[in-house]
Design an enzyme around this catalytic site. Structure first.
Site, PDB file in Angstrom:
ATOM      1  N   ASP A  49       0.833  -1.197   0.000  1.00  0.00           N
ATOM      2  CA  ASP A  49       0.000   0.000   0.000  1.00  0.00           C
ATOM      3  C   ASP A  49       0.873   1.254   0.000  1.00  0.00           C
ATOM      4  O   ASP A  49       0.576   2.234  -0.684  1.00  0.00           O
ATOM      5  CB  ASP A  49      -0.916  -0.027   1.217  1.00  0.00           C
ATOM      6  CG  ASP A  49      -1.779   1.218   1.332  1.00  0.00           C
ATOM      7  OD1 ASP A  49      -2.629   1.425   0.461  1.00  0.00           O
ATOM      8  OD2 ASP A  49      -1.594   1.973   2.300  1.00  0.00           O
ATOM      9  N   GLU A 121      -1.847  -5.382  -3.766  1.00  0.00           N
ATOM     10  CA  GLU A 121      -0.899  -4.611  -2.968  1.00  0.00           C
ATOM     11  C   GLU A 121       0.218  -5.502  -2.432  1.00  0.00           C
ATOM     12  O   GLU A 121       1.391  -5.099  -2.395  1.00  0.00           O
ATOM     13  CB  GLU A 121      -1.629  -3.924  -1.817  1.00  0.00           C
ATOM     14  CG  GLU A 121      -2.554  -2.810  -2.271  1.00  0.00           C
ATOM     15  CD  GLU A 121      -3.362  -2.209  -1.141  1.00  0.00           C
ATOM     16  OE1 GLU A 121      -3.879  -1.092  -1.313  1.00  0.00           O
ATOM     17  OE2 GLU A 121      -3.488  -2.857  -0.075  1.00  0.00           O
TER      18      GLU A 121
END
Length: 226
Positions: A49, A121
């Protein structure tokens, strides 16, 4: 360690060959498959992320050198949100190689937006750990592709925009009501109505409540003046 043929095919779709293939396996392992000897992808998701965020923040700055923060922030949010990550995951068929427990397999986990977004991610983090930031950055820019150039000038999500429209005219915030649900339990389809207290309303259907709410808000915005 050697990767299976399906994971080698995924490497080709991803565009990165892992020097440390165990990183890829970890990135693809959902918590429903974790065990004392098998790590899941949650820690990698946390790191990915941040790698994605830094890359996209730099990309939106570079693409429009004159845009104020008020325009950059919603563009950034549109590009890093879970829905976008899941879209990219679907384009490289990430769901086909997810390692899921039996319960997630039965409930259609390979198609779930949240699982796909999280795994995307985690894969980004795996590439970062395997080959460094520049390789991960290049991979993100390639996979996100024209999204960066075509993200709307005002990329606020539709629910936020509709709420601001209502507040500017002295109306209460819009309400969202589930008016229908169809499909099997593992792949439900939701119909949501967005309504303002001036009587204006619109409905939309999607595979998640959140997506249906956003689509209903956009449909209502499209018919409102101003």
């Amino acid at each position: 360690m050697k990767l299976s043929n399906d994971l080698k095919a995924f490497e080709a779709r991803l565009g990165h060959s892992f020097a440390q293939p165990e990183l890829l396996l970890r990135a693809l392992t959902h918590s429903s498959m974790s065990s004392p000897t098998r790590d899941d992808n949650q820690r990698l998701e946390f790191l990915g992320d941040r790698v994605l965020g830094l890359t996209i923040a730099q990309a939106v700055l570079d693409h429009d050198k004159n845009a104020p923060e008020g325009q950059l922030a919603p563009r950034f949010n549109a590009l890093v949100r879970k829905e976008t990550c899941a879209e990219v995951a679907r384009e490289i068929d990430l769901g086909a190689v997810l390692k899921l427990g039996r319960s997630e397999m039965k409930t259609g986990g390979r198609r779930k937006q949240a699982l796909l977004g999280d795994a995307m991610e985690a894969v980004i983090a795996a590439v970062y750990r395997d080959a460094g930031f520049e390789v991960a950055r290049a991979l993100i820019l390639r996979l996100w592709g024209t999204r960066i150039e075509t993200v709307e000038t005002d990329a606020r999500d539709a629910k936020t925009a509709l709420q601001e429209w209502a507040q500017a005219r002295g109306l209460t915030p819009p309400s969202y009501t589930e008016t229908g649900r169809s499909g099997p339990d593992h792949a439900p389809v939701f119909t949501i109505e967005a309504r303002l207290d001036n009587g204006e309303a619109a409905s939309a259907t999607a595979s998640s409540k959140r997506a249906a709410e956003q689509a209903a808000a956009k449909a209502l915005l499209d018919r409102l003046p101003g």
